[in-house]
Design a protein around this motif. Structure first.
Motif, PDB file in Angstrom:
ATOM      1  N   GLN A  54      19.770   0.834  21.896  1.00  0.00           N
ATOM      2  CA  GLN A  54      19.357  -0.419  21.266  1.00  0.00           C
ATOM      3  C   GLN A  54      20.080  -1.618  21.883  1.00  0.00           C
ATOM      4  O   GLN A  54      19.493  -2.692  22.042  1.00  0.00           O
ATOM      5  N   THR A  89      17.759   5.079   9.189  1.00  0.00           N
ATOM      6  CA  THR A  89      17.367   5.405   7.816  1.00  0.00           C
ATOM      7  C   THR A  89      17.975   6.702   7.314  1.00  0.00           C
ATOM      8  O   THR A  89      18.289   6.841   6.139  1.00  0.00           O
ATOM      9  N   ARG A  97      24.617  -4.966  14.083  1.00  0.00           N
ATOM     10  CA  ARG A  97      23.718  -4.169  13.263  1.00  0.00           C
ATOM     11  C   ARG A  97      23.586  -4.810  11.885  1.00  0.00           C
ATOM     12  O   ARG A  97      24.555  -5.351  11.348  1.00  0.00           O
ATOM     13  N   ASP A  98      22.385  -4.720  11.331  1.00  0.00           N
ATOM     14  CA  ASP A  98      22.060  -5.388  10.072  1.00  0.00           C
ATOM     15  C   ASP A  98      22.532  -4.548   8.887  1.00  0.00           C
ATOM     16  O   ASP A  98      21.735  -4.074   8.076  1.00  0.00           O
ATOM     17  N   ARG A 110      19.695  -8.439  16.297  1.00  0.00           N
ATOM     18  CA  ARG A 110      19.962  -7.599  15.129  1.00  0.00           C
ATOM     19  C   ARG A 110      19.461  -6.173  15.373  1.00  0.00           C
ATOM     20  O   ARG A 110      18.291  -5.979  15.686  1.00  0.00           O
ATOM     21  N   LEU A 111      20.348  -5.203  15.192  1.00  0.00           N
ATOM     22  CA  LEU A 111      19.978  -3.801  15.321  1.00  0.00           C
ATOM     23  C   LEU A 111      19.692  -3.239  13.938  1.00  0.00           C
ATOM     24  O   LEU A 111      20.427  -3.501  12.986  1.00  0.00           O
ATOM     25  N   SER A 112      18.631  -2.456  13.819  1.00  0.00           N
ATOM     26  CA  SER A 112      18.256  -1.890  12.527  1.00  0.00           C
ATOM     27  C   SER A 112      19.174  -0.722  12.163  1.00  0.00           C
ATOM     28  O   SER A 112      19.721  -0.042  13.036  1.00  0.00           O
ATOM     29  N   VAL A 113      19.334  -0.491  10.859  1.00  0.00           N
ATOM     30  CA  VAL A 113      20.160   0.604  10.369  1.00  0.00           C
ATOM     31  C   VAL A 113      19.348   1.892  10.393  1.00  0.00           C
ATOM     32  O   VAL A 113      18.179   1.906  10.010  1.00  0.00           O
TER      33      VAL A 113
END
Length: 373
Positions: free
Chosen positions: A90, A65, A41-42, A60-63
């Motif tokens: 994911q 929000t 994860r980023d 890369r996995l998004s955080v």
């Protein structure tokens, strides 16, 4: 070619230890012509760039929000940057409809629920853990730490068929450490050089405390190496103090084993670097900076391999200075700490992972992964 995927993370809060040991594992597996990829994860302060610089593909996995999501209730849940359900979805997407031969998971926020979701996508699952605080659905479990009741602490947490790799015998060390130990000189207890390192991030800035503690000694005859990682948010402050005190400042080094081998005493945290210092017989003053370090540091101190300075909240540079000053004046104690450290790591050998996963014919060992070529 067999494919292995590693799910792990790094950040200012998590640190870099999980990723670094997974990189060591990946480098060993790559020697057997296995395709290794990462899912990370980023998160803020991550070292994904270092993984990619070594030639590994990273999904890369998004955080998430909404950082205040009610589903993120526990400390380690927050490390994930998402709910476990979203992380599983994911991760499955990152696999691109492709099943893998081995999925390696090194993350305190993931457990049996996540592993159950991913089970159908991987032939085998390997978990790296040291908390022993949650259940896992895995075929192999690695806990490299030195704590009491090691042989039984996972009995009800993993399947009966799970192969358990427990203790310092299974510490993942980079080749540079085996090379350094082969030429290691016996330590005489005299402190001529001090090594300071508090992990890749050091969010509470324990490094500054150590620098001030050593500086207060006013010993110009003692050389000091201060190492900081790429995720350390206090780099500029630390470098300024090192320049002022004439200490050696090192940033994201590739020669950690060399620096440790040269040192006579270390000051650091009780994380994964503990085993690197221990393997080289480097006496250490350890400050506990995370809950998962408590049992390790206590066990090591009971065996007189380190000095347990206690929790970082209760340690200031004066307390650290007093411990340091008293220890430097006791050469016999320093020498004995070195000997005891080496004993703890005496059964660790190069490429143990290859020996565990692969049989003598080059195929995968039948009692672990049941693969053949």
């Amino acid at each position: 070619m067999k494919k292995i995927v590693i799910r792990t993370d790094s950040s200012i809060k998590i640190g870099t230890g999980h990723v670094m040991r997974c990189l060591t594992l990946a480098d060993q597996l790559k020697e057997k012509e296995v395709q290794v990829e990462f899912i990370c994860r980023d998160l803020e302060g991550n070292i994904i760039g270092i993984i990619e610089s070594k030639g590994y593909r990273v999904s890369r996995l998004s955080v998430m929000t909404n950082k205040k999501n009610d589903q993120l209730t526990k400390e380690y849940d927050e490390w994930l940057g998402a709910t476990w359900e979203l992380d599983a979805e994911q991760s499955i997407t990152a696999l691109k409809e492709e099943n893998v031969d081995l999925l390696i998971v090194d993350h305190y926020a993931l457990d049996i629920k996540w592993e159950n979701k991913l089970r159908s996508r991987s032939s085998k699952i390997m978990v790296i853990d040291d908390l022993a605080n949650r259940k896992h659905n895995c075929d192999i479990l690695l806990d490299q730490n030195y704590v009491e009741n090691m042989e039984s602490r996972y009995d009800r947490l993993v399947p009966a068929s799970c192969k358990k790799l427990l203790g310092p015998k299974y510490v993942l060390l980079r080749p540079e450490f085996y090379k350094a130990r082969a030429t290691l000189k016996e330590r005489d207890g005299i402190v001529r050089r001090i090594h300071i390192f508090f992990g890749g991030s050091d969010p509470t800035n324990e490094t500054i405390k150590a620098i001030k503690a050593v500086e207060k000694l006013n010993r110009r005859d003692i050389e000091v190496d201060v190492v900081v990682g790429a995720s350390n948010p206090h780099q500029k402050e630390i470098k300024h103090l090192c320049d002022k005190a004439c200490f050696n400042y090192h940033y994201q080094v590739n020669n950690m084993a060399e620096l440790m081998a040269k040192a006579d005493l270390a000051i650091g945290a009780g994380g994964s670097t503990t085993w690197e210092r221990c393997f080289l017989g480097l006496p250490s003053i350890c400050v506990v900076v995370a809950d998962n370090q408590v049992a390790i540091v206590r066990a090591m101190a009971r065996n007189k391999a380190i000095i347990n300075q206690g929790n970082n909240d209760n340690v200031d540079y004066i307390k650290l200075h007093n411990t340091l000053k008293n220890l430097i004046e006791n050469k016999a104690k320093i020498k004995m700490m070195s000997i005891n450290s080496l004993k703890i790591m005496s059964n660790n050998s190069p490429n143990w992972l290859i020996k565990v996963l692969f049989d003598n014919r080059g195929g995968y060992s039948e009692d672990t992964l049941s693969w053949s070529q």
